[in-house]
Design an enzyme around this catalytic site. Structure first.
Site, PDB file in Angstrom:
ATOM      1  N   ARG A 113     -28.820  39.419 -24.279  1.00 45.26           N
ATOM      2  CA  ARG A 113     -29.428  38.013 -24.632  1.00 45.26           C
ATOM      3  C   ARG A 113     -30.735  38.776 -25.356  1.00 45.26           C
ATOM      4  NH1 ARG A 113     -27.981  34.983 -18.823  1.00 45.26           N
ATOM      5  NH2 ARG A 113     -26.223  34.018 -18.911  1.00 45.26           N
TER       6      ARG A 113
ATOM      7  N   GLN B 255     -37.037  36.589 -19.420  1.00 47.43           N
ATOM      8  CA  GLN B 255     -35.601  35.941 -19.824  1.00 47.43           C
ATOM      9  C   GLN B 255     -35.935  34.882 -20.084  1.00 47.43           C
ATOM     10  OE1 GLN B 255     -30.874  36.083 -18.210  1.00 47.43           O
ATOM     11  NE2 GLN B 255     -31.139  38.049 -19.794  1.00 47.43           N
TER      12      GLN B 255
ATOM     13  N   GLU C 251     -23.685  30.947 -22.028  1.00 45.89           N
ATOM     14  CA  GLU C 251     -22.851  32.323 -22.384  1.00 45.89           C
ATOM     15  C   GLU C 251     -21.675  32.429 -22.438  1.00 45.89           C
ATOM     16  OE1 GLU C 251     -25.399  35.418 -21.608  1.00 45.89           O
ATOM     17  OE2 GLU C 251     -23.659  37.050 -22.238  1.00 45.89           O
TER      18      GLU C 251
ATOM     19  N   PHE D 183     -18.629  38.311 -21.236  1.00 45.66           N
ATOM     20  CA  PHE D 183     -19.670  38.258 -21.502  1.00 45.66           C
ATOM     21  C   PHE D 183     -21.019  38.794 -22.027  1.00 45.66           C
ATOM     22  CE2 PHE D 183     -22.304  34.536 -18.726  1.00 45.66           C
ATOM     23  CZ  PHE D 183     -21.710  33.819 -19.082  1.00 45.66           C
TER      24      PHE D 183
ATOM     25  N   HIS E 177     -32.842  33.143 -22.214  1.00 48.13           N
ATOM     26  CA  HIS E 177     -31.292  32.859 -22.978  1.00 48.13           C
ATOM     27  C   HIS E 177     -31.751  32.135 -24.442  1.00 48.13           C
ATOM     28  CE1 HIS E 177     -27.523  31.208 -23.055  1.00 48.13           C
ATOM     29  NE2 HIS E 177     -27.647  31.709 -21.645  1.00 48.13           N
TER      30      HIS E 177
ATOM     31  N   ARG F   1     -31.792  41.161 -17.513  1.00 54.83           N
ATOM     32  CA  ARG F   1     -30.554  40.626 -17.114  1.00 54.83           C
ATOM     33  C   ARG F   1     -29.035  39.977 -17.673  1.00 54.83           C
ATOM     34  NH1 ARG F   1     -27.406  36.384 -14.858  1.00 54.83           N
ATOM     35  NH2 ARG F   1     -29.219  34.784 -15.634  1.00 54.83           N
TER      36      ARG F   1
ATOM     37  N   HIS G 187     -35.077  31.214 -19.653  1.00 56.77           N
ATOM     38  CA  HIS G 187     -33.670  30.940 -18.382  1.00 56.77           C
ATOM     39  C   HIS G 187     -34.196  32.036 -17.484  1.00 56.77           C
ATOM     40  CE1 HIS G 187     -29.744  30.148 -17.332  1.00 56.77           C
ATOM     41  NE2 HIS G 187     -29.406  31.766 -17.746  1.00 56.77           N
TER      42      HIS G 187
ATOM     43  N   LEU H  89     -29.168  23.907 -21.053  1.00 55.82           N
ATOM     44  CA  LEU H  89     -28.180  25.777 -21.343  1.00 55.82           C
ATOM     45  C   LEU H  89     -26.956  25.681 -21.534  1.00 55.82           C
ATOM     46  CD1 LEU H  89     -29.371  28.870 -20.888  1.00 55.82           C
ATOM     47  CD2 LEU H  89     -26.942  29.062 -18.842  1.00 55.82           C
TER      48      LEU H  89
HETATM   49  P1  FAD Z   1     -32.187  29.290  -6.568  1.00 52.86           P
HETATM   50  O1  FAD Z   1     -31.010  28.759  -6.109  1.00 52.86           O
HETATM   51  O2  FAD Z   1     -33.238  29.184  -7.761  1.00 52.86           O
HETATM   52  O3  FAD Z   1     -32.974  28.411  -4.664  1.00 52.86           O
HETATM   53  C1  FAD Z   1     -34.391  28.572  -4.405  1.00 52.86           C
HETATM   54  C2  FAD Z   1     -34.229  27.822  -2.900  1.00 52.86           C
HETATM   55  O4  FAD Z   1     -35.337  28.323  -2.327  1.00 52.86           O
HETATM   56  C3  FAD Z   1     -33.821  26.404  -3.270  1.00 52.86           C
HETATM   57  O5  FAD Z   1     -33.027  25.653  -1.805  1.00 52.86           O
HETATM   58  C4  FAD Z   1     -35.365  25.820  -3.176  1.00 52.86           C
HETATM   59  O6  FAD Z   1     -35.048  24.262  -2.567  1.00 52.86           O
HETATM   60  C5  FAD Z   1     -35.937  26.822  -2.024  1.00 52.86           C
HETATM   61  N1  FAD Z   1     -37.615  26.347  -2.288  1.00 52.86           N
HETATM   62  C6  FAD Z   1     -38.371  26.908  -3.951  1.00 52.86           C
HETATM   63  N2  FAD Z   1     -39.461  26.884  -2.897  1.00 52.86           N
HETATM   64  C7  FAD Z   1     -39.277  26.589  -2.282  1.00 52.86           C
HETATM   65  C8  FAD Z   1     -40.386  26.550  -0.944  1.00 52.86           C
HETATM   66  N3  FAD Z   1     -42.201  26.198  -1.251  1.00 52.86           N
HETATM   67  N4  FAD Z   1     -40.425  25.383   0.331  1.00 52.86           N
HETATM   68  C9  FAD Z   1     -39.024  25.144   0.468  1.00 52.86           C
HETATM   69  N5  FAD Z   1     -38.014  26.049  -0.140  1.00 52.86           N
HETATM   70  C10 FAD Z   1     -38.331  26.208  -1.387  1.00 52.86           C
HETATM   71  N6  FAD Z   1     -26.650  33.452 -12.932  1.00 52.86           N
HETATM   72  C11 FAD Z   1     -25.514  34.166 -12.933  1.00 52.86           C
HETATM   73  O7  FAD Z   1     -25.224  35.045 -12.735  1.00 52.86           O
HETATM   74  N7  FAD Z   1     -24.223  33.698 -13.811  1.00 52.86           N
HETATM   75  C12 FAD Z   1     -24.209  32.049 -14.525  1.00 52.86           C
HETATM   76  O8  FAD Z   1     -23.607  32.026 -14.845  1.00 52.86           O
HETATM   77  C13 FAD Z   1     -25.421  31.785 -14.399  1.00 52.86           C
HETATM   78  N8  FAD Z   1     -25.695  30.628 -14.823  1.00 52.86           N
HETATM   79  C14 FAD Z   1     -27.119  30.052 -14.657  1.00 52.86           C
HETATM   80  C15 FAD Z   1     -26.780  28.183 -16.130  1.00 52.86           C
HETATM   81  C16 FAD Z   1     -28.352  27.597 -15.443  1.00 52.86           C
HETATM   82  C17 FAD Z   1     -28.191  26.334 -16.018  1.00 52.86           C
HETATM   83  C18 FAD Z   1     -28.937  28.180 -15.573  1.00 52.86           C
HETATM   84  C19 FAD Z   1     -30.342  27.477 -14.510  1.00 52.86           C
HETATM   85  C20 FAD Z   1     -29.620  29.544 -13.981  1.00 52.86           C
HETATM   86  C21 FAD Z   1     -27.758  30.313 -14.373  1.00 52.86           C
HETATM   87  N9  FAD Z   1     -27.471  31.538 -13.581  1.00 52.86           N
HETATM   88  C22 FAD Z   1     -26.342  32.021 -13.683  1.00 52.86           C
HETATM   89  C23 FAD Z   1     -28.840  31.742 -12.775  1.00 52.86           C
HETATM   90  C24 FAD Z   1     -28.242  31.955 -11.409  1.00 52.86           C
HETATM   91  O9  FAD Z   1     -27.939  30.662 -11.656  1.00 52.86           O
HETATM   92  C25 FAD Z   1     -29.711  31.645 -10.427  1.00 52.86           C
HETATM   93  O10 FAD Z   1     -30.778  33.147 -10.693  1.00 52.86           O
HETATM   94  C26 FAD Z   1     -28.979  32.157  -9.809  1.00 52.86           C
HETATM   95  O11 FAD Z   1     -28.576  30.572  -8.783  1.00 52.86           O
HETATM   96  C27 FAD Z   1     -30.993  32.211  -8.227  1.00 52.86           C
HETATM   97  O12 FAD Z   1     -29.799  32.269  -6.742  1.00 52.86           O
HETATM   98  P2  FAD Z   1     -31.208  31.951  -6.102  1.00 52.86           P
HETATM   99  O13 FAD Z   1     -30.762  31.775  -4.165  1.00 52.86           O
HETATM  100  O14 FAD Z   1     -31.944  33.602  -5.994  1.00 52.86           O
HETATM  101  O15 FAD Z   1     -32.330  30.876  -5.829  1.00 52.86           O
END
Ligand code: FAD
Length: 591
Positions: free
Chosen positions: A285, A235, A254, A122, A237, A385, A350, A251
């Protein structure tokens, strides 16, 4: 007045994405404490599910020379050295163990011929480092954590939106929210709260982010006095789809470049050879996104303003095996067959590197009892990132936030008490939009905000554009005070949008204010009026503090690395490493 549904827990986890679930599992392990997880979507559907490429960890299955030291160096370098070095150190040392633990909990990773977890290349990683499951890594990660969580004594609240964090004097005391289905209110009392609510990519028009990414957690934390840092660092992407319109912003992982995809301009030139001859398509990125932008500006873009990405030379069998999700998604949603032809890509918003300032070891914020982990938190990624570092981040710091919240709740003396006035105020506030059925439409404000942010605080910035952008955001904030909602509280997305938009307006202002302060170009933050990275500026992080009179920005020194870590950055790739450095691993079944 309705009877308020009220629950009490020792640890309340806001967010059921990867960080939230990992935190909940840890808080509940050992037993004795009550733990709840809240998500605004269904369990298993959080934004994490979208992650494709993999989780970065120096397991060294494919490239045996990989080590935590090299992962540390790559992450600091990619973050342009404004990351918190200690956060990065903890992360680089623990990521491998967290991935292997996930495997033990049932995650079915792709395998090497020897049966070990397969790792792919990556951008910006010195070695093949991303543990993956085809291009559906996030889905498998979340599935595994979800199964783990439901096998434990954890209360799960789905489709509940939290609108306010509640305080007991200066300490966290819980949260207020509503059920999205019927709009009835709910109060959660808690001794400790883990904030794991993800990022705010929905602030921009073209984004890979899911509907949940409206920055609720960061905005709510800011309003109760939590410090937010590096907000200017957003960021973009490099490879979001630009055409056809039905898939715009989607998306393109990568992983496509990691598996050999090549970028061309309209003159069929492989332009990354010019911008980064060493790493080419696998540059970081920020560099690839800017390179595409520059090609388009120079008139060498594709018909819809992007670059061509081509992986068809790898053959249909290879593509369908390595990138099955990507192949199917683009074929089904956009009628684009990536096994046959190149396709148009351009930068898409992203990830948000900034967020709630969290302690490197405990994820503690400056609000006693409030911990932050995952994309909502700040410290790990600095100015840019690295791909794969977020999935590893949510595992490492989700676990650590869970431990710290458990310890805090366990040692907190006395009952949590929340003044009634806080709840009454919030009930009044969230019902107010119904008093203005003909008020401003939140969707219109959101659309205008996205246009402002994309034009004024997007991939390229300068003083004048940012100042104009700030003025526009402040005007939108004024108009937003008049946002209205029609109908009742049941099944009313228009009403929900009011709160999402308020949060996004708050964070947009901070993004622009941070970007105005950072008078240089660094990582994802590119200013045409200050095109160089400046040594002096690299000594500072910008920290935002809420005050009733407006945002206060503090310039805080970037922590200085101790000599041992400086040494790693000076000589990143060690000639070899001791066998004992390698994390324990077991062979799994091949998949
Ligand atoms: P999230 O998974 O965003 O979870 C947030 C949670 O909070 C959700 O359950 C939501 O419902 C809840 N929430 C939000 N606001 C409230 C509220 N007001 N009240 C109650 N609940 C709330 N990263 C990598 O390392 N490798 C990858 O290959 C990669 N690919 C990606 C591909 C795509 C298309 C995208 C969009 C992102 C990718 N990322 C990748 C980034 C990564 O997926 C995210 O940064 C990461 O999953 C974030 O996880 P999190 O648990 O912090 O938040």
């Amino acid at each position: 007045i309705e009877t308020m549904e009220t629950h009490s827990f020792d640890v309340l986890v806001l967010g059921s994405g990867g960080a939230g679930l990992r935190a909940a599992v840890e808080a509940a392990s050992g037993g004795g404490l009550s733990v709840a997880v809240i998500g605004k979507s269904l369990l298993g559907k959080a934004h994490t599910v979208m992650a494709e490429g993999g989780a970065a960890a120096s397991i060294g299955n494919v490239d045996s020379l990989d080590s935590w030291q090299t992962h540390f160096y790559d992450t600091m370098k990619s973050g342009h050295y404004i990351n918190n070095f200690r956060t990065v150190e903890v992360f680089a040392k623990e990521a491998a163990a967290r991935v292997l633990e996930l495997e033990q909990w049932g995650a079915v990773f792709d395998r090497t011929p020897e049966g070990l977890i397969m790792q792919r290349a990556f951008g910006g990683h010195s070695f093949r480092r991303l543990a993956h499951i085809g291009d559906r890594t996030g889905m498998e990660l979340l599935r595994t954590l979800q199964y783990k969580a439901i096998s434990m004594d954890i209360s799960i609240f789905q489709e509940v939106t939290i609108t306010r964090l509640l305080m007991d004097k200066d300490r966290i005391a819980g949260a207020f929210g509503y059920y999205r289905a019927d709009g009835h209110f709910v109060v959660f009392k808690a001794k400790a709260v883990v904030l794991a609510t993800g990022g705010w990519g929905k602030v921009y028009k073209v984004t890979s982010n899911s509907w949940e990414s409206t920055g609720d957690g960061a905005a709510m934390a800011y309003r109760i006095g939590a410090e937010l840092q590096d907000m200017e660092m957003v960021q973009f992407h490099p490879t979001g789809m630009v055409w056809p319109p039905g898939v715009a912003g989607l998306l393109v992982t990568e992983g496509v470049r990691g598996e050999g995809g090549i970028l061309y301009n309209s003159e069929k030139e492989r332009f990354m050879l010019r911008y980064d001859p060493e790493r080419q398509e696998l540059s970081t990125r920020d560099v690839v996104a800017r390179s595409i932008f520059k090609e388009v500006q120079a008139g060498r873009g594709t018909p819809h303003g992007g670059a061509w990405l081509d992986i068809s030379h790898k053959g249909a069998d290879f593509i369908k095996r390595k990138l099955p999700g990507m192949y199917e998604q683009l074929l089904t949603l956009g009628d684009v067959d990536i096994t046959k032809s190149p396709f148009e890509v351009a930068p898409t918003c992203h990830y948000t590197m900034g967020g709630v300032k969290a302690h490197a070891e405990t994820c503690a914020t400056n609000i006693p009892g409030l911990f932050a982990a995952g994309e909502v938190a700040c410290g790990l990624h600095g100015a840019n990132r690295l791909g794969g570092n977020s999935l590893a981040d949510i595992l490492v710091f989700g676990r650590r936030a869970g431990i710290a919240a458990r310890d805090f709740a366990g040692s907190r003396k006395g009952e949590v008490s929340i003044p009634e006035s806080q709840i009454e105020e919030e009930v009044t506030r969230v019902l107010e939009p119904f008093n203005r059925p003909n008020g401003e439409n939140p969707y219109t404000i959101h659309e205008e905000l996205q246009a402002v942010m994309s034009t004024h605080a997007g991939i390229v910035r300068d003083q004048q554009t940012l100042e104009e952008g700030l003025e526009k955001v402040l005007k939108l904030q004024e108009r937003a005070k008049n946002m209205g909602a029609q109908g009742g509280r049941a099944y009313n997305p228009g009403w929900h949008a009011v709160f999402d938009v308020e949060n996004m307006l708050t964070l947009s202002e901070l993004i622009i204010r941070g970007a105005l302060e950072r008078k240089e170009s660094r990582g994802a933050h590119w200013r045409t009026d200050y095109p160089d990275e400046l040594e002096e500026m690299g000594k500072w992080n910008f920290v935002h503090e809420y005050s009733p009179d407006g945002d206060r920005i503090k310039q805080v020194p970037v922590p200085t690395m101790p000599p041992a870590l400086q040494e790693i950055c000076a000589r990143p790739v060690a000639p070899g490493r001791e066998a004992s450095d390698k994390p324990n691993q077991r062979k799994g079944a091949s998949s």
